[in-house]
Design a protein around this motif. Structure first.
Motif, short mmCIF file in Angstrom:
data_model
loop_
_atom_site.label_atom_id
_atom_site.label_comp_id
_atom_site.label_asym_id
_atom_site.label_seq_id
_atom_site.Cartn_x
_atom_site.Cartn_y
_atom_site.Cartn_z
N GLU A 15 103.47 50.85 40.18
CA GLU A 15 104.49 50.09 40.91
C GLU A 15 105.39 51.02 41.71
N GLY A 16 106.17 50.37 42.60
CA GLY A 16 107.31 51.00 43.25
C GLY A 16 107.06 52.24 44.06
N PRO A 17 106.07 52.30 44.97
CA PRO A 17 105.89 53.52 45.76
C PRO A 17 107.09 53.78 46.67
N THR A 18 107.50 55.03 46.74
CA THR A 18 108.65 55.44 47.56
C THR A 18 108.34 56.78 48.18
N TRP A 19 108.57 56.91 49.48
CA TRP A 19 108.35 58.18 50.14
C TRP A 19 109.66 58.98 50.14
N ASP A 20 109.58 60.23 49.68
CA ASP A 20 110.72 61.13 49.68
C ASP A 20 110.55 62.12 50.83
N PRO A 21 111.30 61.95 51.92
CA PRO A 21 111.10 62.83 53.08
C PRO A 21 111.56 64.26 52.83
N ILE A 27 106.50 58.98 45.44
CA ILE A 27 106.93 58.76 44.06
C ILE A 27 106.55 57.34 43.67
N TRP A 28 105.98 57.19 42.50
CA TRP A 28 105.72 55.84 41.99
C TRP A 28 105.72 55.87 40.47
N VAL A 29 105.66 54.70 39.85
CA VAL A 29 105.73 54.62 38.38
C VAL A 29 104.55 53.84 37.83
N PRO A 239 103.09 61.89 57.49
CA PRO A 239 103.61 62.38 58.77
C PRO A 239 104.06 61.23 59.67
N GLY A 240 105.30 61.24 60.08
CA GLY A 240 105.80 60.21 60.97
C GLY A 240 105.95 58.84 60.33
N LEU A 241 105.82 58.75 59.02
CA LEU A 241 105.90 57.46 58.30
C LEU A 241 104.89 56.46 58.87
N ARG A 242 103.65 56.92 59.07
CA ARG A 242 102.62 56.08 59.68
C ARG A 242 101.61 55.54 58.67
N ASP A 243 101.55 56.14 57.48
CA ASP A 243 100.54 55.77 56.49
C ASP A 243 101.14 54.80 55.48
N LEU A 244 100.40 53.75 55.14
CA LEU A 244 100.88 52.73 54.23
C LEU A 244 100.26 52.95 52.85
N TYR A 245 101.10 53.28 51.87
CA TYR A 245 100.64 53.52 50.50
C TYR A 245 100.80 52.24 49.67
N VAL A 246 99.84 52.02 48.78
CA VAL A 246 99.80 50.79 47.99
C VAL A 246 99.55 51.13 46.53
N THR A 247 100.44 50.71 45.65
CA THR A 247 100.21 50.86 44.21
C THR A 247 99.47 49.63 43.69
N THR A 248 98.74 49.83 42.58
CA THR A 248 97.91 48.76 42.04
C THR A 248 97.98 48.76 40.52
N ALA A 249 97.45 47.69 39.91
CA ALA A 249 97.51 47.54 38.45
C ALA A 249 96.15 47.13 37.91
N ARG A 250 95.94 47.45 36.62
CA ARG A 250 94.73 47.01 35.94
C ARG A 250 95.07 46.20 34.69
N THR A 251 96.36 46.12 34.34
CA THR A 251 96.77 45.41 33.15
C THR A 251 96.35 43.94 33.20
N GLY A 252 95.88 43.43 32.09
CA GLY A 252 95.52 42.02 31.99
C GLY A 252 94.17 41.65 32.57
N LEU A 253 93.45 42.62 33.10
CA LEU A 253 92.15 42.34 33.70
C LEU A 253 91.04 42.66 32.70
N PRO A 254 90.19 41.70 32.35
CA PRO A 254 89.14 41.99 31.38
C PRO A 254 88.11 42.99 31.90
N ARG A 255 87.83 42.95 33.19
CA ARG A 255 86.88 43.89 33.80
C ARG A 255 87.49 44.42 35.10
N PRO A 256 88.44 45.34 34.98
CA PRO A 256 89.10 45.83 36.19
C PRO A 256 88.16 46.59 37.10
N HIS A 257 88.41 46.49 38.38
CA HIS A 257 87.69 47.27 39.38
C HIS A 257 87.91 48.76 39.08
N PRO A 258 86.92 49.61 39.37
CA PRO A 258 87.09 51.05 39.09
C PRO A 258 88.32 51.67 39.76
#
Length: 280
Positions: A15-21, A27-29, A239-258
């Protein structure tokens, strides 16, 4: 646009991705894993820090170190790793969840009950000196937070409502809360969000397997499918704040994606806004 893997890791509830310039790192948790992660794209360097409690969010401090939204309140890590409580407010069955730093340098920290009961959480503004002010009481799952580029609007998500709400900001407080848009049944639940330089809102759809971008008028103008079903939040970085970062979860999934639990990245997805460090 297509998502790639930035960090392949089996986080339970990333969760909670944050870019520290200042440090050039993400940073994420992992909330229920009680871990704060960092990643430097330029070097590939990663760090992992254990916290003594479940950690809903970690954000950079202007003085160095991190401010963290924990189970029992708000804590601070100094640059040398020393820890202290800023605001301790334990409530049985409740924990910290998503948080964001407002344009004025205050921390807006959300809470929720572990059983996600309606009314069991809140959104609280925490000043640099630890003074707390309730913004929204009686929410269920306090999640996404963000502000328009000029700071005149605030966006907020209480996930079970399926809404992305928008408020007018006045004297650093939100007024006239109303739905910007409502996520239709079957499309997932809105989770974390980020606002780009165009003032558009990107939202991760839990159990929806995608990101959506909404205009300031609430119009859907972009959908980005992801390889995992439970994206949790997103932010711009790199660089330049152009890339989009995405956090993900596997909790609660019986067969989570790799890749469930990993951090994904969409290169050159748009233009992000510079972040603000917590002033405390």
């Amino acid at each position: 646009m297509r998502a790639e893997v930035a960090v392949h890791t089996p986080a339970s509830l990333g969760e909670g991705p944050t870019w520290d310039p200042v440090t050039g790192r993400l940073i994420w948790v992992d909330i229920v894993g009680s871990r704060v992660h960092t990643y430097e794209p330029a070097t590939g360097r990663r760090t992992v820090m254990a916290t003594e409690q479940h950690v809903g969010a970690a954000k950079p401090r202007a003085a160095g170190g991190l401010v963290v939204n924990l189970r029992d309140g708000i804590g601070r890590y100094d640059a040398d790793g020393a820890y202290s409580w800023l605001l301790r407010d334990p409530v049985p069955g409740r924990r910290g969840n998503d948080a964001a730093v407002a344009p004025d340098g205050s921390l807006w920290a959300g809470t929720m009950r572990y059983d996600e009961a309606a009314g069991g959480g809140a959104l609280t503004r925490v000043a640099p000196d630890g003074t707390a002010q309730t913004i929204f009481p009686s929410v269920a799952v306090s999640n996404g937070l963000g502000w328009s580029p000029d700071g005149t609007l605030a966006y907020y998500i209480d996930s079970p409502t399926r809404r992305i709400d928008v408020c007018r900001m006045e004297d650093q407080l939100p007024l006239d809360r109303r739905p910007l848009t409502v996520i239709e049944p079957g499309a997932g639940f809105p989770d974390g969000l980020t606002v780009d330089a165009d003032g558009c809102v990107w939202v991760a759809l839990w159990d929806g397997g995608r990101l959506r971008r909404y205009t300031p008028r609430g119009e859907l103008d972009r959908t980005l499918p992801l390889p995992v079903s439970r994206p949790t939040a997103c932010c711009f970085g790199g660089p330049g704040l152009r890339d989009l970062y995405v956090t993900t979860a596997r909790t609660g999934l019986p067969r989570p994606h790799p890749l469930a639990g990993s951090v994904l990245v969409v290169p050159d997805a748009g233009q992000g806004l510079p972040g603000v460090a917590f002033a405390g």
